[in-house]
Design an enzyme around this catalytic site. Structure first.
Site: not given
Ligand code: DON
Length: 317
Positions: A70, A73, A196, A248, A266
């Protein structure tokens, strides 16, 4: 008002001290909903600072790449702003924090049927859908080029993480189908999901992330290559949404304790922007319940305190 900018020796000593202090901290869990991420080394830990005049400071495994997840993003949102301008982008995505988890589907279904902001998965999927290009390969090429410009060198995908997320990302697929249902995504839904997942699988070292944050701190100009990657006019929307939504459902707590625009992922990356001064990044894959690196959070809290980094510190003591 004193300038709280820390000296080079203070930065070097502090990064090493925080690395040694928090390496033994083993709280948190590896992300396991993307199977490939469970292969991460729990003791991977890097800390980097990149100043707006292009100086780099590192501690630990700051040069080992991990996937951005993320952390990508805000930067893809920046590309959408460059492609379409803020008005058109914000027809498709809002600018309010959710107080929900990053992958929540609830508010999309319950209320406006428009994602709340570009930092959550629903918003990022809607934003990736806006990126200009003649087809999937062209769009991916533009995204890779963008991230290469932020890093100052060519960057690549981790193909295994991409394939792993593509085959396990049912929640993101559900969000994309809801967006399609509400008329916010076209028939190219699978291509858009791939794009994505690909942006999330781009490999960046801790230092690359610090340089990406330093580019924002430097008004959109990469501090080493002097390449203008983002128009100055697009900094305010990008940094304000990182500040209010980047962490978040713990964005409020982060604002209270750290007080900087930031973004986490993540795989364990967190970067933060100290406007006019520096970018800071920490990578370490053990996560708290909101999906943020535990060691990363601890390091940022302590750095913010020690260097008076919060936007509201008014220049420090
Ligand atoms: O879409 C997802 O769930 C992961 N590719 C990215 C989510 C993420 O990194 C949330 N961050 N803390």
């Amino acid at each position: 008002m004193t300038d709280p900018r820390p000296s080079p020796s203070e930065i070097t000593t502090t990064l090493q001290a925080l690395y040694e202090k928090y390496l033994p901290l083993r709280d948190g869990k590896l992300a396991d909903y993307i199977p490939e991420l469970t292969k991460a080394d729990p003791d991977h830990f890097g800390i980097s600072v990149a100043t707006v005049d292009g100086k780099i400071y590192e501690a630990g495994r700051a040069q080992i790449p991990i996937t951005l997840q993320s952390v990508s993003k805000p930067f893809v949102y920046g590309l959408a702003l460059e492609d379409l301008g803020p008005a058109a982008v914000h027809e498709q995505v809002g600018m309010e924090p959710t107080g929900e988890a990053f992958n929540s589907i609830i508010e999309l279904e319950k209320e406006s049927h428009r994602p709340y902001n570009p930092m959550i998965n629903a918003g990022a999927l809607a934003v990736t859908n806006l990126i200009r290009g003649s087809g999937p390969a062209d769009k991916l090429g533009r995204i890779l080029k963008l991230f290469s410009r932020y890093a100052g060198h060519p960057v690549h995908l981790d193909g295994s993480v991409f394939v792993s997320e593509r085959s396990s990302g049912h929640r993101n697929r559900a969000i994309a189908h809801l967006l399609r249902h509400f008329g916010r995504m076209g028939p190219e839904l699978d291509e858009n999901l791939d794009l994505y997942f690909q942006q999330c699988s781009i490999l960046f070292s801790t230092t690359d992330m610090a340089l990406m944050a330093a580019t924002l701190a430097n008004g959109g100009v990469q501090p080493i290559t002097r390449d203008r990657v983002l128009a100055r006019a697009n900094l305010r929307p990008l940094l304000s949404l990182m500040f209010t939504c980047g962490m978040y459902d713990s964005s409020g707590e982060w604002a209270f304790h750290v007080g900087l625009p930031a973004k986490s992922g993540v795989s364990g990356g967190i970067l933060a922007v100290v406007p006019g001064k520096m970018g800071i990044a920490v990578t370490s894959p053990l996560l708290d319940s909101s999906g943020h690196s535990v060691r990363g959070h601890a390091v940022f809290r302590e750095l913010a305190e020690r260097w008076n980094l919060s936007l509201f510190d008014m220049g420090g003591a």
